[in-house]
Motif scaffolding. Sequence first.
Motif, PDB file in Angstrom:
ATOM      1  N   ASN A   1       0.753  -1.156   0.037  1.00 28.45           N
ATOM      2  CA  ASN A   1      -0.010   0.015  -0.040  1.00 28.45           C
ATOM      3  C   ASN A   1       1.058   1.262  -0.003  1.00 28.45           C
ATOM      4  OD1 ASN A   1       0.748   0.359   2.705  1.00 28.45           O
ATOM      5  ND2 ASN A   1      -0.731  -1.331   3.239  1.00 28.45           N
TER       6      ASN A   1
ATOM      7  N   THR B   1       1.320   3.528   2.036  1.00 30.98           N
ATOM      8  CA  THR B   1       1.919   3.740   3.511  1.00 30.98           C
ATOM      9  C   THR B   1       3.245   3.020   3.366  1.00 30.98           C
ATOM     10  OG1 THR B   1      -0.173   3.654   4.494  1.00 30.98           O
ATOM     11  CG2 THR B   1       1.775   3.439   6.094  1.00 30.98           C
TER      12      THR B   1
ATOM     13  N   ASP C   1       2.897  11.238  -2.801  1.00 30.59           N
ATOM     14  CA  ASP C   1       2.045  10.157  -2.329  1.00 30.59           C
ATOM     15  C   ASP C   1       0.776  10.492  -2.882  1.00 30.59           C
ATOM     16  OD1 ASP C   1       0.179   8.772  -1.004  1.00 30.59           O
ATOM     17  OD2 ASP C   1       0.371   9.771   1.063  1.00 30.59           O
TER      18      ASP C   1
ATOM     19  N   HIS D   1      -4.365   8.116  -3.694  1.00 33.49           N
ATOM     20  CA  HIS D   1      -5.843   8.029  -4.457  1.00 33.49           C
ATOM     21  C   HIS D   1      -5.811   8.060  -6.048  1.00 33.49           C
ATOM     22  CE1 HIS D   1      -8.444   8.279  -0.931  1.00 33.49           C
ATOM     23  NE2 HIS D   1      -7.360   8.937  -0.463  1.00 33.49           N
TER      24      HIS D   1
ATOM     25  N   ASN E   1      -1.615   3.591  -4.974  1.00 31.14           N
ATOM     26  CA  ASN E   1      -2.590   2.423  -4.608  1.00 31.14           C
ATOM     27  C   ASN E   1      -3.269   1.933  -5.914  1.00 31.14           C
ATOM     28  OD1 ASN E   1      -2.007   1.765  -1.657  1.00 31.14           O
ATOM     29  ND2 ASN E   1      -3.428   3.598  -1.217  1.00 31.14           N
TER      30      ASN E   1
ATOM     31  N   HIS F   1      -5.609  -0.512  -5.047  1.00 30.23           N
ATOM     32  CA  HIS F   1      -6.828  -0.923  -4.605  1.00 30.23           C
ATOM     33  C   HIS F   1      -8.154   0.013  -3.929  1.00 30.23           C
ATOM     34  CE1 HIS F   1      -4.102  -0.748  -0.794  1.00 30.23           C
ATOM     35  NE2 HIS F   1      -4.631   0.271  -0.681  1.00 30.23           N
ATOM     36  N   LYS F   2      -7.639   1.342  -4.349  1.00 26.03           N
ATOM     37  CA  LYS F   2      -8.749   2.169  -4.107  1.00 26.03           C
ATOM     38  C   LYS F   2      -9.592   2.718  -5.433  1.00 26.03           C
ATOM     39  CE  LYS F   2      -6.153   5.105  -0.528  1.00 26.03           C
ATOM     40  NZ  LYS F   2      -7.125   5.062   0.804  1.00 26.03           N
TER      41      LYS F   2
END
Length: 407
Positions: free
Chosen positions: A105, A107, A212, A215, A235, A237-238
């Motif tokens: 992810n 993070t 970062d 999104h 990501n 997965h979003k």
Amino acid sequence: MPSPTLAHPAASSHTTPAPLSPPTPLAPDIRSHWTLDPSVAFLNHGSFGACPREVLAEQQRLRDELEREPLLFLDRTRDGRLDQALTAVGAFIGATRGNLGFVTNATEGCAAVIRSIDLKPGDELLTTAHAYDAISFTLQHVADRAGAKVIRVPIDTPYVGDDRFVSLIDSAITPRTRLVVVDHITSVSALVLPVKAIVERCAARGVDVLIDGAHAPGMIDLNIEQLGAAWYTGNLHKWVCAPKGAGFLHARRDRQRNLHPAIVSNHYGQGFAAEFNWQGTRDITPWLSAPRAIEFMGQFGWDRVRQHNHQMAAWAQRLLCETWGVEPLSPLDGSSLGSMASVPLPPRVAARYADRGECVRELFERFRIEIPGMVVNGLLTLRLSCQVYNRAEEYEKLAAAVVGLGG
Ligand SMILES: Cc1ncc(COP(=O)(O)O)c(C=O)c1O
């Protein structure tokens, strides 16, 4: 008829009026592709995404294959499988396979970069006051250990505009600044920040940037290598709707040498690809399913998906601001938004709650509305997400529910 490519929302002028009507659905009964509870108005795609049935089925197929012969899957054919998936993901986000590695992810992607920086006492790490907590804490953790400092540049709301924001970052850079970490799309305020301009300004000051982009993939049209940042993490997965645990880290070729995954494993020192391809035993099927997710959402046309979601966010922001009588955090035309908007609650409603969690719980328990509460520059807001399965009535329900709370 193909719809026009959605320009970088933050780059458009603020003269377009906010849409008066929501977009038309991209397909009849589109929500049936998701396993989401039909009794919930699910307005929080942004937190964890939601994965379509077809993509979950592909992940299950891969898991079955893994469990039939774990050594063949996780050892002997792993690198080839990951290479294929990285190539497909790279084509979608504008990245060359050799500059791209999978992480669980954003993070973890940020942690890999931030922990790889060799800090000295007095060094400065620069970010914004709207940075996601996990990333802000990672910066604080490495700074505390090294005797360095984290500087957080405020983002005023109503948003002051890209030029002023870039100048604020520029004026916060000092000879001690070692790294600038900036969100492509902020979590609390849902703003699309002018990352290309920030990278250019930082390059002129000799400072590397980590973007970062938790999104960004799937929400905005992305070409990572054109942005030119030293590192970019995001990501899948979003907004790409891959299974959970699918993130990536892009490292510019000249910024790969001293970069290590957050988890140091068997291939330490053997180079970017080898180190990122193996970070201990883990389920690699979220990454391997990501190409199927790109393809699944692509059947509706990625430009149309982004256009639909953006138009819904701009329309819903306007609906809520007008119904609640509140000032938007960014222009009503949606020019600083992607597919999310953070809208302040009317002061009378906000005053009912000791914290944002109470408000989120009440909306869920009384109205079956799932939406996160945020605190943006001291204001309690609700952050709405718009994905292709959402319908205009769900935002109308939210608008009315909040009016009811203030009564
Ligand atoms: C800007 C930003 N960065 C990082 C993250 C963390 O994402 P993840 O939990 O997938 O690592 C989020 C999550 O919403 C986010 O909004």
